[in-house]
Design a protein around this motif. Structure first.
Motif, mmCIF file in Angstrom:
data_model
loop_
_atom_site.group_PDB
_atom_site.id
_atom_site.type_symbol
_atom_site.label_atom_id
_atom_site.label_comp_id
_atom_site.label_asym_id
_atom_site.label_seq_id
_atom_site.Cartn_x
_atom_site.Cartn_y
_atom_site.Cartn_z
ATOM 1 N N MET A 1 0.841 -1.182 0.000
ATOM 2 C CA MET A 1 0.000 0.000 0.000
ATOM 3 C C MET A 1 0.890 1.251 0.000
ATOM 4 O O MET A 1 1.855 1.348 0.739
ATOM 5 C CB MET A 1 -0.899 -0.006 1.226
ATOM 6 C CG MET A 1 -1.863 1.154 1.247
ATOM 7 S SD MET A 1 -3.142 0.924 2.463
ATOM 8 C CE MET A 1 -2.658 2.148 3.640
ATOM 9 N N THR A 2 0.522 2.196 -0.813
ATOM 10 C CA THR A 2 1.263 3.445 -0.923
ATOM 11 C C THR A 2 0.850 4.393 0.194
ATOM 12 O O THR A 2 -0.333 4.597 0.435
ATOM 13 C CB THR A 2 1.000 4.087 -2.289
ATOM 14 O OG1 THR A 2 1.422 3.193 -3.308
ATOM 15 C CG2 THR A 2 1.736 5.400 -2.436
ATOM 16 N N ASP A 3 1.832 4.980 0.868
ATOM 17 C CA ASP A 3 1.562 5.939 1.940
ATOM 18 C C ASP A 3 1.541 7.363 1.429
ATOM 19 O O ASP A 3 0.844 8.205 1.979
ATOM 20 C CB ASP A 3 2.612 5.789 3.044
ATOM 21 C CG ASP A 3 2.548 4.429 3.707
ATOM 22 O OD1 ASP A 3 1.504 4.114 4.301
ATOM 23 O OD2 ASP A 3 3.530 3.674 3.600
ATOM 24 N N ILE A 4 2.333 7.634 0.398
ATOM 25 C CA ILE A 4 2.402 8.973 -0.183
ATOM 26 C C ILE A 4 2.322 8.824 -1.701
ATOM 27 O O ILE A 4 3.046 8.011 -2.284
ATOM 28 C CB ILE A 4 3.723 9.684 0.196
ATOM 29 C CG1 ILE A 4 3.829 9.873 1.704
ATOM 30 C CG2 ILE A 4 3.849 11.026 -0.532
ATOM 31 C CD1 ILE A 4 5.181 10.372 2.171
ATOM 32 N N GLY A 49 13.469 1.507 5.715
ATOM 33 C CA GLY A 49 12.230 2.138 6.158
ATOM 34 C C GLY A 49 11.448 2.878 5.095
ATOM 35 O O GLY A 49 10.296 3.248 5.304
ATOM 36 N N VAL A 50 12.062 3.124 3.933
ATOM 37 C CA VAL A 50 11.406 3.907 2.879
ATOM 38 C C VAL A 50 11.726 3.289 1.522
ATOM 39 O O VAL A 50 12.878 2.975 1.239
ATOM 40 C CB VAL A 50 11.897 5.373 2.882
ATOM 41 C CG1 VAL A 50 11.229 6.175 1.787
ATOM 42 C CG2 VAL A 50 11.684 6.027 4.232
ATOM 43 N N SER A 51 10.694 3.144 0.691
ATOM 44 C CA SER A 51 10.924 2.707 -0.682
ATOM 45 C C SER A 51 9.867 3.345 -1.570
ATOM 46 O O SER A 51 8.801 3.755 -1.094
ATOM 47 C CB SER A 51 10.859 1.178 -0.806
ATOM 48 O OG SER A 51 9.556 0.726 -0.499
ATOM 49 N N GLY A 52 10.185 3.442 -2.848
ATOM 50 C CA GLY A 52 9.198 4.030 -3.736
ATOM 51 C C GLY A 52 9.694 4.158 -5.156
ATOM 52 O O GLY A 52 10.765 3.653 -5.516
ATOM 53 N N LEU A 67 6.144 3.565 3.378
ATOM 54 C CA LEU A 67 6.877 3.825 4.615
ATOM 55 C C LEU A 67 6.697 2.668 5.588
ATOM 56 O O LEU A 67 5.587 2.157 5.751
ATOM 57 C CB LEU A 67 6.365 5.107 5.270
ATOM 58 C CG LEU A 67 6.414 6.380 4.424
ATOM 59 C CD1 LEU A 67 5.676 7.506 5.116
ATOM 60 C CD2 LEU A 67 7.854 6.770 4.141
ATOM 61 N N ASP A 68 7.783 2.272 6.239
ATOM 62 C CA ASP A 68 7.676 1.305 7.320
ATOM 63 C C ASP A 68 7.016 1.973 8.512
ATOM 64 O O ASP A 68 6.897 3.199 8.576
ATOM 65 C CB ASP A 68 9.058 0.791 7.720
ATOM 66 C CG ASP A 68 9.623 -0.212 6.724
ATOM 67 O OD1 ASP A 68 8.895 -0.599 5.780
ATOM 68 O OD2 ASP A 68 10.787 -0.603 6.899
ATOM 69 N N PHE A 69 6.613 1.171 9.457
ATOM 70 C CA PHE A 69 5.872 1.649 10.623
ATOM 71 C C PHE A 69 6.511 2.866 11.295
ATOM 72 O O PHE A 69 5.831 3.844 11.600
ATOM 73 C CB PHE A 69 5.712 0.505 11.634
ATOM 74 C CG PHE A 69 4.996 0.915 12.874
ATOM 75 C CD1 PHE A 69 3.624 1.125 12.862
ATOM 76 C CD2 PHE A 69 5.686 1.118 14.055
ATOM 77 C CE1 PHE A 69 2.954 1.518 14.008
ATOM 78 C CE2 PHE A 69 5.030 1.512 15.198
ATOM 79 C CZ PHE A 69 3.665 1.713 15.178
#
Length: 94
Positions: A1-4, A49-52, A67-69
């Motif tokens: 799921m995409t956070d941003i 912690g971050v990928s995209g 984003l990770d938790f």
């Protein structure tokens, strides 16, 4: 799921759009110790912690970030910073 997810329209020719995206990538590498890799017109980026991805399409650039938790608490701050960088990179006045 995409956070941003941020999408920006642009009028840049493909070569200039890719150059603008590469400048953003270079900043991410130096500021956040991210690893980046092009796959066609999609720039993947990653660090702990971050990928995209930053996908270039005709007249459009779209960033999607997961984003990770631990990073979710900073999502709004990260989104604002990414939006400013995209505006600057793709020629939208600040």
């Amino acid at each position: 799921m995409t956070d941003i997810r941020i999408t920006r329209s642009h009028g840049l020719p493909p070569e200039q759009a890719r150059s603008a995206a590469q400048k953003m990538a270079d900043r991410m590498v130096s500021e956040f110790d991210m690893k980046t890799q092009w796959n066609g017109d999609v720039l993947a980026f990653e660090r702990s912690g971050v990928s995209g991805t930053l996908a270039l399409r005709e007249n459009e650039a779209q960033v999607e970030v997961k984003l990770d938790f631990l990073f979710k608490a900073f999502a709004s701050t990260l989104e604002e910073k990414i939006a400013r960088n995209m505006d600057k990179a793709f020629g939208i006045p600040a």
